[in-house]
Design an enzyme around this catalytic site. Structure first.
Site, PDB file in Angstrom:
ATOM      1  N   GLN A  88      50.584 -35.987  58.775  1.00 33.27           N
ATOM      2  CA  GLN A  88      49.238 -36.747  57.918  1.00 33.27           C
ATOM      3  C   GLN A  88      49.786 -37.920  57.779  1.00 33.27           C
ATOM      4  O   GLN A  88      51.337 -37.109  58.387  1.00 33.27           O
ATOM      5  CB  GLN A  88      48.827 -36.589  56.624  1.00 33.27           C
ATOM      6  CG  GLN A  88      48.151 -35.293  56.838  1.00 33.27           C
ATOM      7  CD  GLN A  88      47.647 -34.537  55.403  1.00 33.27           C
ATOM      8  OE1 GLN A  88      46.998 -35.981  54.066  1.00 33.27           O
ATOM      9  NE2 GLN A  88      47.675 -33.704  55.005  1.00 33.27           N
TER      10      GLN A  88
ATOM     11  N   GLU B 117      64.727 -21.375  40.548  1.00 33.93           N
ATOM     12  CA  GLU B 117      65.099 -22.211  40.838  1.00 33.93           C
ATOM     13  C   GLU B 117      64.476 -23.688  40.276  1.00 33.93           C
ATOM     14  O   GLU B 117      64.916 -24.315  40.490  1.00 33.93           O
ATOM     15  CB  GLU B 117      64.637 -22.222  42.363  1.00 33.93           C
ATOM     16  CG  GLU B 117      65.245 -21.059  43.276  1.00 33.93           C
ATOM     17  CD  GLU B 117      65.180 -19.431  43.354  1.00 33.93           C
ATOM     18  OE1 GLU B 117      64.078 -19.637  42.286  1.00 33.93           O
ATOM     19  OE2 GLU B 117      65.758 -18.831  43.865  1.00 33.93           O
TER      20      GLU B 117
ATOM     21  N   ASP C 140      39.358 -38.356  54.615  1.00 40.01           N
ATOM     22  CA  ASP C 140      38.146 -37.961  53.954  1.00 40.01           C
ATOM     23  C   ASP C 140      38.327 -38.116  52.214  1.00 40.01           C
ATOM     24  O   ASP C 140      37.493 -38.188  52.164  1.00 40.01           O
ATOM     25  CB  ASP C 140      36.929 -37.301  54.064  1.00 40.01           C
ATOM     26  CG  ASP C 140      36.714 -37.634  56.324  1.00 40.01           C
ATOM     27  OD1 ASP C 140      36.841 -38.516  56.545  1.00 40.01           O
ATOM     28  OD2 ASP C 140      36.826 -36.334  56.878  1.00 40.01           O
TER      29      ASP C 140
ATOM     30  N   PHE D 272      60.606 -17.605  46.943  1.00 36.33           N
ATOM     31  CA  PHE D 272      59.690 -18.181  45.887  1.00 36.33           C
ATOM     32  C   PHE D 272      60.912 -18.333  45.302  1.00 36.33           C
ATOM     33  O   PHE D 272      62.418 -19.377  44.788  1.00 36.33           O
ATOM     34  CB  PHE D 272      59.761 -16.432  45.252  1.00 36.33           C
ATOM     35  CG  PHE D 272      58.796 -15.311  45.687  1.00 36.33           C
ATOM     36  CD1 PHE D 272      57.284 -16.171  45.494  1.00 36.33           C
ATOM     37  CD2 PHE D 272      58.914 -14.919  46.871  1.00 36.33           C
ATOM     38  CE1 PHE D 272      55.969 -15.623  46.065  1.00 36.33           C
ATOM     39  CE2 PHE D 272      57.318 -14.095  47.605  1.00 36.33           C
ATOM     40  CZ  PHE D 272      56.121 -14.470  46.885  1.00 36.33           C
TER      41      PHE D 272
ATOM     42  N   HIS E  83      47.940 -30.511  63.689  1.00 39.65           N
ATOM     43  CA  HIS E  83      48.312 -32.464  63.470  1.00 39.65           C
ATOM     44  C   HIS E  83      48.723 -32.728  62.032  1.00 39.65           C
ATOM     45  O   HIS E  83      49.470 -31.392  61.092  1.00 39.65           O
ATOM     46  CB  HIS E  83      46.448 -32.683  62.334  1.00 39.65           C
ATOM     47  CG  HIS E  83      46.242 -31.964  61.105  1.00 39.65           C
ATOM     48  ND1 HIS E  83      45.686 -30.157  61.384  1.00 39.65           N
ATOM     49  CD2 HIS E  83      46.386 -31.932  59.984  1.00 39.65           C
ATOM     50  CE1 HIS E  83      45.538 -30.179  59.461  1.00 39.65           C
ATOM     51  NE2 HIS E  83      46.351 -31.145  59.049  1.00 39.65           N
TER      52      HIS E  83
ATOM     53  N   HIS F  93      62.253 -39.274  57.648  1.00 38.26           N
ATOM     54  CA  HIS F  93      62.262 -40.550  56.879  1.00 38.26           C
ATOM     55  C   HIS F  93      63.313 -41.533  57.664  1.00 38.26           C
ATOM     56  O   HIS F  93      64.822 -41.151  58.483  1.00 38.26           O
ATOM     57  CB  HIS F  93      63.389 -39.224  55.627  1.00 38.26           C
ATOM     58  CG  HIS F  93      62.784 -38.928  54.505  1.00 38.26           C
ATOM     59  ND1 HIS F  93      63.509 -38.803  53.380  1.00 38.26           N
ATOM     60  CD2 HIS F  93      61.148 -39.115  54.223  1.00 38.26           C
ATOM     61  CE1 HIS F  93      62.854 -37.655  52.533  1.00 38.26           C
ATOM     62  NE2 HIS F  93      61.194 -38.457  53.080  1.00 38.26           N
TER      63      HIS F  93
ATOM     64  N   CYS G   1      38.480 -31.547  65.787  1.00 35.34           N
ATOM     65  CA  CYS G   1      37.955 -30.902  67.679  1.00 35.34           C
ATOM     66  C   CYS G   1      37.491 -32.221  68.204  1.00 35.34           C
ATOM     67  O   CYS G   1      36.695 -33.021  67.177  1.00 35.34           O
ATOM     68  CB  CYS G   1      37.085 -30.276  67.524  1.00 35.34           C
ATOM     69  SG  CYS G   1      37.914 -28.218  67.185  1.00 35.34           S
TER      70      CYS G   1
ATOM     71  N   VAL H 171      60.940 -20.228  42.532  1.00 35.99           N
ATOM     72  CA  VAL H 171      60.728 -20.002  40.899  1.00 35.99           C
ATOM     73  C   VAL H 171      60.653 -20.032  39.806  1.00 35.99           C
ATOM     74  O   VAL H 171      62.408 -21.135  39.421  1.00 35.99           O
ATOM     75  CB  VAL H 171      59.640 -18.698  41.029  1.00 35.99           C
ATOM     76  CG1 VAL H 171      58.190 -18.471  41.724  1.00 35.99           C
ATOM     77  CG2 VAL H 171      60.003 -17.210  41.457  1.00 35.99           C
TER      78      VAL H 171
HETATM   79  O1  LIG Z   1      45.624 -33.218  52.577  1.00 33.05           O
HETATM   80  P1  LIG Z   1      45.698 -31.582  52.219  1.00 33.05           P
HETATM   81  O2  LIG Z   1      45.841 -30.897  53.734  1.00 33.05           O
HETATM   82  O3  LIG Z   1      44.170 -30.745  52.306  1.00 33.05           O
HETATM   83  O4  LIG Z   1      46.339 -31.123  50.762  1.00 33.05           O
HETATM   84  C1  LIG Z   1      47.593 -30.229  51.582  1.00 33.05           C
HETATM   85  O5  LIG Z   1      48.969 -31.026  51.810  1.00 33.05           O
HETATM   86  C2  LIG Z   1      48.758 -32.451  51.070  1.00 33.05           C
HETATM   87  C3  LIG Z   1      49.996 -32.955  51.168  1.00 33.05           C
HETATM   88  O6  LIG Z   1      51.222 -32.613  51.264  1.00 33.05           O
HETATM   89  C4  LIG Z   1      49.103 -31.443  49.012  1.00 33.05           C
HETATM   90  O7  LIG Z   1      49.195 -32.226  48.086  1.00 33.05           O
HETATM   91  C5  LIG Z   1      47.846 -30.228  49.226  1.00 33.05           C
HETATM   92  O8  LIG Z   1      47.973 -29.536  47.968  1.00 33.05           O
HETATM   93  C6  LIG Z   1      48.227 -29.636  50.594  1.00 33.05           C
HETATM   94  O9  LIG Z   1      46.735 -28.572  50.153  1.00 33.05           O
HETATM   95  O1  LIG Z   2      65.634 -11.956  40.737  1.00 34.60           O
HETATM   96  P1  LIG Z   2      64.145 -12.010  41.338  1.00 34.60           P
HETATM   97  O2  LIG Z   2      63.087 -10.476  40.052  1.00 34.60           O
HETATM   98  O3  LIG Z   2      63.257 -10.133  42.312  1.00 34.60           O
HETATM   99  O4  LIG Z   2      63.783 -12.671  42.054  1.00 34.60           O
HETATM  100  C1  LIG Z   2      62.874 -13.431  41.522  1.00 34.60           C
HETATM  101  O5  LIG Z   2      63.532 -14.455  40.896  1.00 34.60           O
HETATM  102  C2  LIG Z   2      64.423 -15.413  41.777  1.00 34.60           C
HETATM  103  C3  LIG Z   2      65.182 -16.515  40.352  1.00 34.60           C
HETATM  104  O6  LIG Z   2      64.143 -17.700  40.294  1.00 34.60           O
HETATM  105  C4  LIG Z   2      63.949 -16.417  42.604  1.00 34.60           C
HETATM  106  O7  LIG Z   2      65.488 -16.259  43.459  1.00 34.60           O
HETATM  107  C5  LIG Z   2      63.687 -14.807  43.597  1.00 34.60           C
HETATM  108  O8  LIG Z   2      62.979 -15.703  45.441  1.00 34.60           O
HETATM  109  C6  LIG Z   2      62.369 -14.456  42.768  1.00 34.60           C
HETATM  110  O9  LIG Z   2      61.626 -13.625  43.550  1.00 34.60           O
END
Ligand SMILES: O=P(O)(O)O[C@H]1O[C@H](CO)[C@@H](O)[C@H](O)[C@H]1O
Ligand SMILES: O=P(O)(O)O[C@H]1O[C@H](CO)[C@@H](O)[C@H](O)[C@H]1O
Lengths: 341, 341
Positions: free
Chosen positions: A158, A310, A68, A305, A156, A271, A45, A307
């Site tokens: 970065q 993916e 910082d 997700f 904000h 980009h 702020c 995960v």
């Molecule tokens: O620098 P910040 O805003 O504290 O941090 C955030 O952005 C960064 C850049 O994408 C990431 O690496 C951090 O994990 C995220 O918390």
């Molecule tokens: O198939 P699930 O376990 O419900 O789904 C999970 O695993 C998948 C594969 O990594 C992802 O695409 C989903 O976003 C996640 O929720």
């Protein structure tokens, strides 16, 4: 199920029927809706003191300062040179800045006035101009919302400038260059023209800009913001194009907020053609664009997700880009918060 | 700040000093610690009925069934063939299976007996054997914990087999092939030998296996599990190597749980030489391995956010791989839950 080809030699799995599965998994805390306009303990702020003891100016529009806790610093030492092919490292030098968009903590970009958004755009261009004289890459990005790792609700972004071309822009450069060589036209310029005709993935447009859910989107409501004219860098935008950008940003981000009636979380960034020593090169294959990557899938509290499959195999989406675009396109352009008043 | 070169032609930014910054951002719900051993409403428990009306067998070790909401199905239709270079798609065919590790919902891999983990490994090999006769890629993966999108606490993994080589294995294949061509030895075999000598990134090891925080790790506590002998696929593991794998998995996952004294969330999966028609090809450049990608950074409730800069520019880590490896290496090999009793 389909596979969709991206512009970076990878594919996305699109399984539209997966939205039917019931969700018993993690539920996020919805974004905080009541942010105080001014908080004496918030280091972003106006007039407040930051972690390193510096005092912010009493700014009344944008405000820029050095991060910082910077991930990049100008003076990193060089590692030894005799390196095994599997164990290679090099110094990473650069500078990290933070830019507040507005003096008020409770005002996000879609809630700002158009001339206030324009100030942000002008400052973005100013930073690329300034840091781009020295650094080959200037990454402007905004992490919006706690869900996207943002630890301060004050609006904000970065700016991290580096003495190297990071992975993503390096890959983007390669792919745009290859396309230009083969087809004689910038990839994203041709793409913008095609999408403007097809319409099915367009979310918002005006005479200078186009926002689409890209054909190869991985995140459910991902969008790509493109100028219609061939523009290499944000610094090259005309005054009219900057005004058009303020307009389309406000409209796109209002739709985002209206989708689940929350301050919509995302990470976004710009980009454009590389800078530094690249300023002297021919970069006609480049076309300026912004990516928006929002994490939410089903509601204000259920995200997508990215995960196991993916991370280890291939990105997979649960609704088609056309479905996502239609949903966003049909949302009102008046912000749910101003409608309430 | 350093940049570390990965094995897939990308770099990671390592800024060790960033752990010093205070954290005022999102805090996760810690993983649920009290899971009932049997829950009559949990569709993964023995004898229960699933969403599609099918009844699970009264299984007493592992249990495999087809995913009720599969992302891949055997009979996807082909899209039209005359496609613009920017709008390309193709049919994605495959099959998705789920495998429960154990009849009890409150028993995760590190808490299972070694012979029970061995059963899981044998079934993994069995699934790759079976699905690999038809499909070029069989992706075994486990999403563990709600934080990693897992929507059911019962210990289980997934197996998605596809009629195509997904992005990640395709890239891995290219990079391992190029290295083999240039250096005459499989990349990951040479890497395992180097790490076994250097020791500084080793977390646990036994006579057949090695678990390291890889030199190019992006996630804070990411690990890579490698056999010492040159092995192409999980199906090629000897009985002794499977026993060694059960041992090292139990030890690695116990350390993970002990790190923050919670059931440690991660996504993990296996990569080995492709199957299907690739079974007849020379795949000597491949080396079997498992990746573990855990999201946590600071504590049981604060994860690493791979957001703005990471999505748009390059992945960045906040502690060195050596620091992470040392921390894990020094943790006890007795599980905190069995210690308490
Ligand atoms: O620098 P910040 O805003 O504290 O941090 C955030 O952005 C960064 C850049 O994408 C990431 O690496 C951090 O994990 C995220 O918390
Ligand atoms: O198939 P699930 O376990 O419900 O789904 C999970 O695993 C998948 C594969 O990594 C992802 O695409 C989903 O976003 C996640 O929720």
């Amino acid at each position: 199920t389909l596979q969709i080809k991206g512009i970076k030699d990878t594919w996305v799995l699109v399984s539209a029927h997966r939205m039917k599965r019931p969700w018993a998994g993690q539920v996020e805390k919805p974004p905080e809706e009541h942010i105080p306009r001014y908080d004496p303990r918030n280091p972003l702020c106006p007039g407040n003191t930051r972690a390193n003891g510096e005092v912010n100016s009493d700014y009344d529009s944008t405000f820029i300062f050095e991060n910082d806790f910077p991930a990049l610093q100008p003076d990193a030492p060089d590692p030894g040179s005799d390196q095994h092919p599997l164990f290679q490292s090099k110094a990473a030098r650069g500078i990290c800045k933070v830019m507040c968009f507005h003096p008020w903590s409770d005002v996000t970009l879609p809630l700002m006035k158009k001339h206030e958004v324009l100030k942000v755009i002008d400052k973005w261009a100013g930073l690329v101009e300034e840091l781009g004289t020295k650094y080959p890459w200037v990454q402007i990005f905004e992490n919006k919302g706690a869900m996207m790792g943002c630890s301060n609700p004050h609006p904000h972004c970065q700016v991290w400038a580096s003495n190297f071309l990071p992975n993503e822009p390096a890959l983007s450069d390669r792919c745009q260059r290859a396309y230009y060589k083969k087809h004689g036209e910038p990839l994203l310029l041709q793409y913008a023209r095609q999408e403007a005709e097809k319409k099915e993935r367009v979310v918002v447009e005006n005479s200078d800009w186009l926002a689409v859910v890209p054909y190869w989107a991985t995140w459910p409501y991902q969008t790509l913001l493109l100028p219609r004219r061939h523009v290499l860098r944000i610094t090259d935008l005309t005054t009219g194009e900057r005004e058009g950008l303020a307009d389309i940003m406000k409209r796109l981000l209002t739709k985002y907020d209206n989708l689940f009636e929350i301050s919509f979380p995302y990470s976004m960034g710009w980009h454009g053609a590389p800078t530094g020593t690249h300023l002297k090169e021919d970069n006609s294959h480049w076309h300026l664009h912004a990516h928006y990557y929002p994490p939410l899938l089903r509601s204000a509290t259920v995200k997508k997700f990215m995960v196991g499959y993916e991370m280890l195999a291939q990105e997979q989406r649960d609704l088609t880009p056309e479905q996502a675009a239609e949903k966003l396109r049909n949302l009102p352009e008046e912000h749910y918060k101003t409608r309430e008043n």
